[in-house]
Design an enzyme around this catalytic site. Structure first.
Site, short mmCIF file in Angstrom:
data_model
loop_
_atom_site.label_atom_id
_atom_site.label_comp_id
_atom_site.label_asym_id
_atom_site.label_seq_id
_atom_site.Cartn_x
_atom_site.Cartn_y
_atom_site.Cartn_z
N TYR A 59 -13.04 16.69 33.83
CA TYR A 59 -14.50 16.97 33.96
C TYR A 59 -14.45 18.24 33.51
O TYR A 59 -14.26 19.32 34.37
CB TYR A 59 -15.12 16.52 35.24
CG TYR A 59 -15.05 15.10 35.37
CD1 TYR A 59 -14.61 14.09 34.57
CD2 TYR A 59 -15.37 14.66 36.77
CE1 TYR A 59 -14.72 12.57 34.89
CE2 TYR A 59 -15.38 13.31 37.17
CZ TYR A 59 -14.93 12.29 36.12
OH TYR A 59 -15.12 10.97 36.48
N HIS A 126 -6.52 8.41 36.19
CA HIS A 126 -7.72 8.17 35.52
C HIS A 126 -7.92 7.12 34.69
O HIS A 126 -8.83 6.14 34.75
CB HIS A 126 -8.17 9.46 34.89
CG HIS A 126 -9.63 9.61 34.96
ND1 HIS A 126 -10.20 10.90 34.88
CD2 HIS A 126 -10.52 8.91 34.95
CE1 HIS A 126 -11.53 10.90 34.61
NE2 HIS A 126 -11.90 9.51 34.88
N GLY A 208 -25.85 2.28 36.39
CA GLY A 208 -25.83 1.72 35.02
C GLY A 208 -26.24 3.02 34.42
O GLY A 208 -26.96 2.73 33.20
N ARG A 209 -25.58 3.90 34.49
CA ARG A 209 -25.84 5.35 33.67
C ARG A 209 -27.22 5.85 33.65
O ARG A 209 -27.88 6.11 32.47
CB ARG A 209 -25.30 5.32 32.36
CG ARG A 209 -23.70 5.08 32.47
CD ARG A 209 -23.09 4.85 30.99
NE ARG A 209 -21.64 4.67 31.06
CZ ARG A 209 -21.04 3.54 31.37
NH1 ARG A 209 -21.77 2.38 31.48
NH2 ARG A 209 -19.74 3.38 31.65
N PHE A 211 -30.05 3.52 34.07
CA PHE A 211 -30.70 2.46 33.38
C PHE A 211 -31.40 1.90 34.64
O PHE A 211 -32.60 1.43 34.50
CB PHE A 211 -29.92 1.57 32.75
CG PHE A 211 -30.91 0.61 31.63
CD1 PHE A 211 -30.89 1.05 30.36
CD2 PHE A 211 -31.33 -0.46 32.37
CE1 PHE A 211 -31.69 0.27 29.67
CE2 PHE A 211 -32.23 -1.18 31.47
CZ PHE A 211 -32.26 -0.90 29.97
#
Length: 330
Positions: A59, A126, A208-209, A211
């Protein structure tokens, strides 16, 4: 806050905090972050009783761990730090996977330094490296446990056979994989295998990112350059169909005087005491909203309605593009 156990004896908060949006990702993923607000969010999470904080070497790379390390300075007691290794990268970003024993050690030493800690509480691979036997990778991770540099081991997006081979090499405390109302494929074989082996489950992207929060009502709500404009589930042909499940989430949220995000997280929490979602946040307001999910008690009728609206395999479109999908369930 309420608390749960990953594996036999690793206690963490029932909801952790995904730190990925806070630094090093950029406005193309979930919008630009403000460093001061991100640190304030981390401090507020600690005040709320959150103990599990999830980051990764990739990241940024590196700067996300540095930010978390800066935020927890002087606040280490009771904080559980989870980070991940397993990618190669250069100045242009990720270049591939690398779970060789040498890279396991290199990554651990770097993460310890950036986080400013003596021990990583939960060290994840990961993504599975198909070129390195999982026994070699987990063996190297286990040596870090013996040296006191790592407390517990984890895997991310591993398949059932890999999970079994890893657990036969060294105890695995947690598997981190995508799991939410709109991504339930782990229920078929992966989650049962984890339960058989007493491995806790840590869902990432539990909303859901974004959503499932109900705040995105059309693709036009996504800023230009947002990577979700290329997400198959956000595409023009799939968006409306997937919004149908959000309508049910919103109805149940209204009945509980809760937010849709709280309902989506409460549904996950109701799937088992071994499940510890890590919603991502970079602002205190969204953090505080999400953490209230631990107090949302969904009824049997609520759960049945959500299961009917979002059955396994019912979401339109794959969860990733082809390249990213090829790195999962190995």
């Amino acid at each position: 806050m309420k608390y749960r156990t990953l594996g036999p004896d690793f206690e963490v908060s029932a909801l952790g905090l995904g730190c990925m949006p806070m630094a090093g990702i950029g406005k193309g993923m979930y919008g630009e972050a403000n460093v001061d607000e991100s640190i304030a969010t981390l401090h507020r999470a600690i005040e709320l009783g959150v103990t599990l904080f999830d980051t990764a070497e990739i990241y940024g790379p590196l700067v996300n761990e540095e930010l978390l390390g800066r935020a927890i300075r002087g606040k280490r007691d009771g904080v559980v730090i989870a980070t991940k290794f397993g990618f190669r990268y250069d100045d242009n970003g990720m270049t591939g996977v690398d779970s060789t024993p040498d890279n396991v050690r290199r990554a651990c030493e770097g993460s310890l330094k950036r986080l400013g800690v003596e021990t990583i509480d939960l060290f994840y691979q990961h993504r599975v490296d198909p070129n390195v036997p999982i026994e070699d990778t987990v063996g190297a991770m286990g040596r870090l446990v013996e040296e006191g540099k790592v407390r517990h081991l984890g895997l991310s997006e591993a398949g059932v056979e890999t999970i079994r081979r890893a657990a036969a090499t060294h105890p695995i405390a947690a598997l981190q994989s995508e799991y939410s109302l709109w991504e339930r494929d782990v229920e078929e074989a992966i989650l049962p295998a984890c339960r058989e082996l007493d491995i806790g489950f840590v869902p990432y992207s539990p909303l859901g990112r974004g959503f499932l929060t109900g705040q995105i009502t059309s693709r036009d709500d996504l800023p230009e350059g947002d990577y979700r404009r290329n997400d198959p589930r956000y595409s023009d042909e799939n968006f409306a169909r997937n919004m149908a499940m959000v309508d049910v989430v919103k109805d149940i949220a209204a009945a509980h005087d809760a937010s849709p995000a709280q309902v989506a997280l409460a549904w996950l929490l109701a799937q088992g005491d071994d499940i510890v979602p890590i919603p991502g946040s970079k602002r205190r307001v969204t953090l505080e909203d999400s953490m209230k999910a631990v107090d949302v008690a969904l009824t049997a009728d609520d759960l049945a309605a959500l299961d009917a609206a979002a059955p396994r395999g019912g979401t339109a479109g794959p969860r990733y593009g082809e390249r990213a999908m090829a790195m999962t369930r190995l």
